[in-house]
Design an enzyme around this catalytic site. Sequence first.
Site, short mmCIF file in Angstrom:
data_model
loop_
_atom_site.label_atom_id
_atom_site.label_comp_id
_atom_site.label_asym_id
_atom_site.label_seq_id
_atom_site.Cartn_x
_atom_site.Cartn_y
_atom_site.Cartn_z
CG HIS A 68 34.76 46.48 33.00
ND1 HIS A 68 34.93 47.80 33.30
CD2 HIS A 68 34.97 45.83 34.18
CE1 HIS A 68 35.22 47.96 34.59
NE2 HIS A 68 35.24 46.76 35.14
CG HIS A 70 34.05 43.89 37.08
ND1 HIS A 70 35.38 44.19 37.05
CD2 HIS A 70 33.97 42.53 37.22
CE1 HIS A 70 36.09 43.07 37.17
NE2 HIS A 70 35.26 42.06 37.26
CG ASP A 72 32.78 48.27 40.15
OD1 ASP A 72 32.76 47.28 39.40
OD2 ASP A 72 33.83 48.82 40.50
CG HIS A 73 32.82 49.72 35.92
ND1 HIS A 73 33.50 50.88 35.70
CD2 HIS A 73 33.50 49.08 36.93
CE1 HIS A 73 34.56 50.95 36.50
NE2 HIS A 73 34.58 49.87 37.26
CG HIS A 161 39.70 45.27 34.49
ND1 HIS A 161 40.27 45.22 35.75
CD2 HIS A 161 38.37 45.43 34.70
CE1 HIS A 161 39.32 45.35 36.66
NE2 HIS A 161 38.16 45.48 36.05
CG ASP A 182 37.79 49.14 36.67
OD1 ASP A 182 37.69 50.36 36.87
OD2 ASP A 182 37.17 48.28 37.34
CG HIS A 406 42.18 47.67 39.31
ND1 HIS A 406 41.22 48.39 38.63
CD2 HIS A 406 41.50 46.78 40.08
CE1 HIS A 406 40.02 47.96 38.98
NE2 HIS A 406 40.16 46.98 39.85
CG HIS A 428 37.36 52.76 39.69
ND1 HIS A 428 38.26 51.92 40.33
CD2 HIS A 428 36.29 52.01 39.39
CE1 HIS A 428 37.74 50.71 40.40
NE2 HIS A 428 36.55 50.74 39.85
ZN LIG Z 1 36.33 46.15 36.99
#
Ligand SMILES: [Zn+2]
Length: 477
Positions: A68, A70, A72-73, A161, A182, A406, A428
Amino acid sequence: QDKLGTDSFRFFGLGGSNEVGRSCHILQYKGKTVMLDAGVHPAHQGIASLPFYDEFDLSKVDVLLISHFHLDHAASLPFVMQRTNFQGRVFMTHPTKAIYRWLLSDFVKVTNIGNDSSAGGDENLYTDEDLAESFDRIETVDYHSTIDVNGIKFTAYHAGHVLGAAMFQVEIAGLRILFTGDYSRELDRHLNSAEVPSLPSDILIVESTFGTATHEPRISKERKFTQMVHSTVSKGGRVLLPVFALGRAQEIMLILDEYWSQNAEELGGGQVPIFYASNLARKCMTVFQTYVNMMNDKIRKKFRDSQTNPFIFKNIAYLKNLDEFQDFGPSVMLASPGMLQNGLSRDLLEKWCPDEKNLVLITGYSVEGTMAKFLMLEPETIPAINNPDVTIPRRCQIEEISFAAHVDFRENLEFVEKIGAPNIILVHGESNPMGRLKSALLSNFSSLKGTENEVHVYNPKNCVPVDLEFKGVKIAK
Ligand SMILES: [Zn+2]
């Protein structure tokens, strides 16, 4: 003798193992290599925010799947594609790609502004040109349709998510691995919740953000949220909602816009304005308006019945920056970034935190090392972003109500049981919640211990491989 012959499966985490941030996981089996996600760590900057790419030869990667949009991904993807020896193919869903473009060009802008040349020179990970070039080489996938790249098969499933988020089930030579990214199982106002793939998986790689914690039920959480916002503005206070520009912010807007309409006499007609402050506000809303057909039945029905797009809000105005904002009287402000590291939300925090009437309400997950996490300790003062030697008194209220989407422990356990994989790799999550989740899972499956259905749970650290041998696999003698 080669114990680690090509018939053994290897998991190798380059980031996001025993931490939240910079997610990146490598899977190897029968000479094929798959990379899952390419994020940055929100508490760090520049090179320090990257996964440990030096620890793996990225030219070996055949396929890179992004779960996805975000940061952090996904935010180190342009770096991987343009600044390393990576030569593989990259896949993501259509909405992820649409949002990725705007989000990352904003990320480049924000990190460039945040870069003080005196503090260590040029730390830019990549430029707008890198981003544009990488964009053209990203391939898109539809949910539920299987793609085969030289014997690596993979299928995207709904993950809940955020819009466009996917779980990937990867199959190599009969071995199936499910990566959740996530995910959420709770039905919210606009997203389909995570699904269980029809085929079983041998290995489950699952997030552990909330460890063994339990979420408050949706209805009471929403009520608490709207009441807290309402009582603050009734007393003349300002409400700051630090949000990640896209994704969960739209869910919060659906809640607030509905509540404002229900209390129109007191709050509507601009009496108490709600603002969505982001460079991306308008562009992003267009993406949401476009992809209503990929959302859940509830919101599609609302769209059909009212004939108006549910993401055209009656009570919310867009602000590109704070120059066009006249700060008189109570207001509600959704501003990015969500962890108050810099940018608009940080500027407003510094402006509003000295007044005890005001409220900072954290709705997302706050990563260790960020200002949002620090605020939870209710510090007397906070450092100014432009000059850390200057401190600002903090008298405003700080509250946290999570709409982070989450799974909590119950939802996670139920899903893990439905998947029924004999091997579970946790990613994660910070070390403590992840460790607690591991213990809880092991005790949940303790009756199977020593049988052929024994469930193995791993919580590896970054750069520590997990090697698994499978029955029927011959090891060279
Ligand atoms: Zn996320």
